[in-house]
Design a protein around this motif. Structure first.
Motif, PDB file in Angstrom:
ATOM      1  N   LYS A  12       0.826  -1.207   0.000  1.00 59.82           N
ATOM      2  CA  LYS A  12       0.000   0.000   0.000  1.00 59.82           C
ATOM      3  C   LYS A  12       0.864   1.263   0.000  1.00 59.82           C
ATOM      4  CE  LYS A  12      -4.148  -2.016   2.046  1.00 59.82           C
ATOM      5  NZ  LYS A  12      -5.093  -2.009   3.188  1.00 59.82           N
ATOM      6  N   ARG A  13       2.003   1.189   0.703  1.00 55.65           N
ATOM      7  CA  ARG A  13       2.896   2.346   0.715  1.00 55.65           C
ATOM      8  C   ARG A  13       3.422   2.653  -0.676  1.00 55.65           C
ATOM      9  NH1 ARG A  13       8.109   2.079   4.512  1.00 55.65           N
ATOM     10  NH2 ARG A  13       9.023   1.114   2.652  1.00 55.65           N
ATOM     11  N   MET A  14       3.621   1.587  -1.469  1.00 58.95           N
ATOM     12  CA  MET A  14       4.098   1.766  -2.836  1.00 58.95           C
ATOM     13  C   MET A  14       2.944   2.123  -3.783  1.00 58.95           C
ATOM     14  SD  MET A  14       7.331   1.199  -2.434  1.00 58.95           S
ATOM     15  CE  MET A  14       8.010   0.953  -4.067  1.00 58.95           C
ATOM     16  N   GLY A  15       1.708   2.024  -3.299  1.00 62.39           N
ATOM     17  CA  GLY A  15       0.551   2.331  -4.135  1.00 62.39           C
ATOM     18  C   GLY A  15       0.244   1.261  -5.152  1.00 62.39           C
ATOM     19  N   TRP A  16       0.609  -0.005  -4.853  1.00 62.95           N
ATOM     20  CA  TRP A  16       0.390  -1.095  -5.804  1.00 62.95           C
ATOM     21  C   TRP A  16      -0.836  -1.906  -5.410  1.00 62.95           C
ATOM     22  CZ3 TRP A  16       6.116  -2.994  -5.212  1.00 62.95           C
ATOM     23  CH2 TRP A  16       6.973  -2.096  -5.882  1.00 62.95           C
ATOM     24  N   SER A  17      -1.480  -2.466  -6.406  1.00 62.69           N
ATOM     25  CA  SER A  17      -2.543  -3.441  -6.165  1.00 62.69           C
ATOM     26  C   SER A  17      -1.901  -4.818  -6.021  1.00 62.69           C
ATOM     27  CB  SER A  17      -3.521  -3.458  -7.345  1.00 62.69           C
ATOM     28  OG  SER A  17      -2.847  -3.918  -8.517  1.00 62.69           O
ATOM     29  N   GLN A  18      -2.697  -5.799  -5.631  1.00 65.89           N
ATOM     30  CA  GLN A  18      -2.171  -7.164  -5.535  1.00 65.89           C
ATOM     31  C   GLN A  18      -1.710  -7.658  -6.904  1.00 65.89           C
ATOM     32  OE1 GLN A  18      -5.241  -9.583  -3.707  1.00 65.89           O
ATOM     33  NE2 GLN A  18      -4.562  -9.034  -1.634  1.00 65.89           N
ATOM     34  N   GLU A  19      -2.444  -7.277  -7.961  1.00 65.88           N
ATOM     35  CA  GLU A  19      -2.063  -7.690  -9.312  1.00 65.88           C
ATOM     36  C   GLU A  19      -0.707  -7.105  -9.707  1.00 65.88           C
ATOM     37  OE1 GLU A  19      -4.963  -6.543  -8.439  1.00 65.88           O
ATOM     38  OE2 GLU A  19      -6.536  -7.921  -9.139  1.00 65.88           O
ATOM     39  N   GLU A  20      -0.475  -5.833  -9.352  1.00 70.82           N
ATOM     40  CA  GLU A  20       0.789  -5.182  -9.707  1.00 70.82           C
ATOM     41  C   GLU A  20       1.963  -5.801  -8.969  1.00 70.82           C
ATOM     42  OE1 GLU A  20      -0.463  -0.610 -10.835  1.00 70.82           O
ATOM     43  OE2 GLU A  20      -0.680  -1.269  -8.749  1.00 70.82           O
ATOM     44  N   LEU A  21       1.765  -6.092  -7.694  1.00 65.00           N
ATOM     45  CA  LEU A  21       2.843  -6.744  -6.939  1.00 65.00           C
ATOM     46  C   LEU A  21       3.108  -8.140  -7.502  1.00 65.00           C
ATOM     47  CD1 LEU A  21       4.861  -6.960  -4.640  1.00 65.00           C
ATOM     48  CD2 LEU A  21       2.980  -7.646  -3.117  1.00 65.00           C
ATOM     49  N   ALA A  22       2.029  -8.868  -7.834  1.00 64.82           N
ATOM     50  CA  ALA A  22       2.186 -10.208  -8.390  1.00 64.82           C
ATOM     51  C   ALA A  22       2.971 -10.165  -9.699  1.00 64.82           C
ATOM     52  CB  ALA A  22       0.812 -10.849  -8.607  1.00 64.82           C
ATOM     53  N   GLU A  23       2.698  -9.146 -10.525  1.00 63.48           N
ATOM     54  CA  GLU A  23       3.399  -9.015 -11.804  1.00 63.48           C
ATOM     55  C   GLU A  23       4.892  -8.769 -11.583  1.00 63.48           C
ATOM     56  OE1 GLU A  23       3.308  -6.125 -15.774  1.00 63.48           O
ATOM     57  OE2 GLU A  23       1.598  -6.146 -14.386  1.00 63.48           O
ATOM     58  N   LYS A  24       5.233  -7.953 -10.597  1.00 65.52           N
ATOM     59  CA  LYS A  24       6.636  -7.660 -10.320  1.00 65.52           C
ATOM     60  C   LYS A  24       7.378  -8.882  -9.775  1.00 65.52           C
ATOM     61  CE  LYS A  24       5.644  -2.803  -9.338  1.00 65.52           C
ATOM     62  NZ  LYS A  24       6.318  -2.261 -10.531  1.00 65.52           N
ATOM     63  N   LEU A  25       6.640  -9.764  -9.078  1.00 63.70           N
ATOM     64  CA  LEU A  25       7.264 -10.959  -8.505  1.00 63.70           C
ATOM     65  C   LEU A  25       7.130 -12.163  -9.427  1.00 63.70           C
ATOM     66  CD1 LEU A  25       5.989 -10.633  -4.802  1.00 63.70           C
ATOM     67  CD2 LEU A  25       8.248 -10.042  -5.696  1.00 63.70           C
ATOM     68  N   ASN A  26       6.417 -11.977 -10.563  1.00 65.81           N
ATOM     69  CA  ASN A  26       6.207 -13.049 -11.533  1.00 65.81           C
ATOM     70  C   ASN A  26       5.448 -14.221 -10.916  1.00 65.81           C
ATOM     71  OD1 ASN A  26       6.391 -14.171 -14.118  1.00 65.81           O
ATOM     72  ND2 ASN A  26       8.285 -15.269 -13.625  1.00 65.81           N
ATOM     73  N   ILE A  27       4.393 -13.888 -10.189  1.00 62.08           N
ATOM     74  CA  ILE A  27       3.542 -14.916  -9.580  1.00 62.08           C
ATOM     75  C   ILE A  27       2.086 -14.537  -9.830  1.00 62.08           C
ATOM     76  CG2 ILE A  27       5.182 -15.558  -7.757  1.00 62.08           C
ATOM     77  CD1 ILE A  27       3.628 -13.726  -5.875  1.00 62.08           C
ATOM     78  N   SER A  28       1.144 -15.351  -9.347  1.00 63.95           N
ATOM     79  CA  SER A  28      -0.280 -15.053  -9.535  1.00 63.95           C
ATOM     80  C   SER A  28      -0.780 -14.120  -8.432  1.00 63.95           C
ATOM     81  CB  SER A  28      -1.099 -16.350  -9.502  1.00 63.95           C
ATOM     82  OG  SER A  28      -1.043 -16.937  -8.217  1.00 63.95           O
ATOM     83  N   ARG A  29      -1.877 -13.413  -8.730  1.00 60.58           N
ATOM     84  CA  ARG A  29      -2.471 -12.539  -7.730  1.00 60.58           C
ATOM     85  C   ARG A  29      -2.978 -13.336  -6.535  1.00 60.58           C
ATOM     86  NH1 ARG A  29      -6.818 -11.341  -5.406  1.00 60.58           N
ATOM     87  NH2 ARG A  29      -7.943 -12.928  -6.572  1.00 60.58           N
ATOM     88  N   GLN A  30      -3.443 -14.579  -6.795  1.00 64.04           N
ATOM     89  CA  GLN A  30      -3.946 -15.427  -5.722  1.00 64.04           C
ATOM     90  C   GLN A  30      -2.854 -15.731  -4.696  1.00 64.04           C
ATOM     91  OE1 GLN A  30      -4.581 -15.906  -8.919  1.00 64.04           O
ATOM     92  NE2 GLN A  30      -6.824 -15.747  -9.049  1.00 64.04           N
ATOM     93  N   SER A  31      -1.614 -15.882  -5.177  1.00 62.95           N
ATOM     94  CA  SER A  31      -0.505 -16.146  -4.250  1.00 62.95           C
ATOM     95  C   SER A  31      -0.299 -14.975  -3.304  1.00 62.95           C
ATOM     96  CB  SER A  31       0.789 -16.410  -5.030  1.00 62.95           C
ATOM     97  OG  SER A  31       0.677 -17.576  -5.800  1.00 62.95           O
ATOM     98  N   VAL A  32      -0.342 -13.757  -3.858  1.00 66.33           N
ATOM     99  CA  VAL A  32      -0.193 -12.553  -3.024  1.00 66.33           C
ATOM    100  C   VAL A  32      -1.340 -12.478  -2.019  1.00 66.33           C
ATOM    101  CG1 VAL A  32      -0.137 -10.033  -3.009  1.00 66.33           C
ATOM    102  CG2 VAL A  32       1.052 -11.297  -4.810  1.00 66.33           C
ATOM    103  N   SER A  33      -2.551 -12.765  -2.476  1.00 64.91           N
ATOM    104  CA  SER A  33      -3.722 -12.725  -1.597  1.00 64.91           C
ATOM    105  C   SER A  33      -3.567 -13.707  -0.433  1.00 64.91           C
ATOM    106  CB  SER A  33      -4.974 -13.053  -2.402  1.00 64.91           C
ATOM    107  OG  SER A  33      -6.108 -13.095  -1.572  1.00 64.91           O
ATOM    108  N   LYS A  34      -3.069 -14.904  -0.719  1.00 68.72           N
ATOM    109  CA  LYS A  34      -2.888 -15.908   0.338  1.00 68.72           C
ATOM    110  C   LYS A  34      -1.813 -15.472   1.332  1.00 68.72           C
ATOM    111  CE  LYS A  34      -4.428 -19.972  -2.271  1.00 68.72           C
ATOM    112  NZ  LYS A  34      -4.042 -21.277  -2.862  1.00 68.72           N
ATOM    113  N   TRP A  35      -0.753 -14.829   0.821  1.00 67.27           N
ATOM    114  CA  TRP A  35       0.275 -14.323   1.740  1.00 67.27           C
ATOM    115  C   TRP A  35      -0.319 -13.297   2.694  1.00 67.27           C
ATOM    116  CZ3 TRP A  35       4.515 -12.898  -2.428  1.00 67.27           C
ATOM    117  CH2 TRP A  35       5.032 -14.087  -2.977  1.00 67.27           C
ATOM    118  N   GLU A  36      -1.163 -12.417   2.161  1.00 66.04           N
ATOM    119  CA  GLU A  36      -1.665 -11.294   2.956  1.00 66.04           C
ATOM    120  C   GLU A  36      -2.706 -11.701   3.988  1.00 66.04           C
ATOM    121  OE1 GLU A  36      -2.867  -8.090   0.415  1.00 66.04           O
ATOM    122  OE2 GLU A  36      -0.809  -7.656  -0.233  1.00 66.04           O
TER     123      GLU A  36
END
Length: 326
Positions: A12-36
């Protein structure tokens, strides 16, 4: 702040959505959601990648969790099994799912003599024969006990694969302790309400019986008041057991209170006690009822045995601990 909360805050500090973070890490948005939500924990290569994209150190991301994991119960993390976030969450979810059913089964054991006690009072009043009252009443006792036993066995079998959590030493994967602590803290308020309500119901339930005894009420009234006691105790115990199963799931994972390594050894030695105790109580109740024919008085054995159970169990545990310390 646990790892899941740090990921949310940094994203949130970087102003990214889960999809944007997932794209930068080369993973799925679902993976980011499960981490959070703490359902899973990123592996070390993803931690390293996140430290780069967020511009923070891996020490910041992992410091608290790694310290906790290294100190898990004062043991080396290489000792015994390692419990992952997936396993911990599955166990906590399953405990929450079955707690109501197991609590209901215990309540069935407590109210099992209700029909027998009422029929016994009818027999005393001459409205039904002694043999018929005893026969029908015992059938209902056996039906209630059988139903409760079946429920306990069925739901207990679901939890069997997690038995090692209460019997063996293990370590938690990094970040898992924070997830468990968070869920335990969220449940703390509800736990207190359920325990207090359960205790109050067990105490208040005895009032009608005390009043009936004070005014020398007849057998029918006494039997009805005794059944009210059993019903109140059943509901109270239901609340206590329900809360206790959920709370114990957290303590098992954190290896605290009665689930410390030392207490696990004591519990192993006393595993025979609960089943043996209630079998003896039931046998005494049936023996007393058949011998004297006074089933109403015999019914008082169950609430008394329920109160004594905890006291006797604690005495046995204290004795086992003293022997263990020698």
């Amino acid at each position: 702040m646990i790892l899941a909360e740090k990921i949310i805050a940094l994203r949130k500090r970087m102003g990214w959505s889960q999809e944007e973070l997932a794209e930068k890490l080369n993973i799925s948005r679902q993976s980011v959601s499960k981490w959070e939500v703490g359902a899973t924990i990123p592996d070390l290569d993803k931690i390293l990648k996140m430290s780069e994209v967020f511009g923070v150190s891996t020490d910041y991301l992992l410091k608290d969790e790694l310290e906790d994991a290294g100190l898990a119960g004062g043991r080396d993390v290489s000792e015994g099994r390692t419990v992952s976030a997936e396993v911990a969450n599955a166990f906590m979810d399953l405990s929450k799912e079955v707690c109501g059913r197991i609590a209901a089964a215990i309540s069935l054991f407590i109210v099992s003599p209700v029909v027998l006690l009422q029929l016994s009072a009818l027999e005393e009043a001459g409205r039904i024969s002694e043999d018929r009252a005893a026969g029908i009443g015992i059938v209902f006792v056996l039906l209630f006990v059988s139903a409760g036993t079946a429920i306990c066995i069925y739901n207990g079998m679901k939890l069997d694969r997690y038995k090692y959590l209460e019997k063996e030493s293990f370590s938690l994967q990094y970040g898992v302790e924070g997830i468990v602590e968070k869920r335990k803290n969220e449940f703390a308020g509800r736990f207190r309400i359920l325990i207090i309500s359960g205790i109050v119901l067990c105490i208040v339930g005895a009032i009608p019986l005390m009043l009936a005894a004070a005014f020398s009420a007849g057998d029918m009234v006494m039997a009805g008041c005794l059944n009210i006691v059993l019903l109140f105790v059943a509901v109270g115990v239901h609340l206590i057991v329900r809360a206790g199963i959920v709370q114990s799931s957290y303590n098992k994972l954190l290896q605290r209170e009665e689930y410390t390594v030392e207490n696990k050894e004591v519990e192993k030695k006393l595993s025979y006690f609960p089943g043996s105790y209630w079998l003896i109580v039931t046998a005494v109740f049936l023996g007393y009822g058949f011998y004297t024919g006074e089933w109403s008085r015999g019914g008082l054995l169950f609430p008394v045995a329920g109160v004594l159970f905890a006291a006797v169990y604690e005495i046995l545990k204290a004795s086992a601990r003293r022997k263990q310390d020698r």
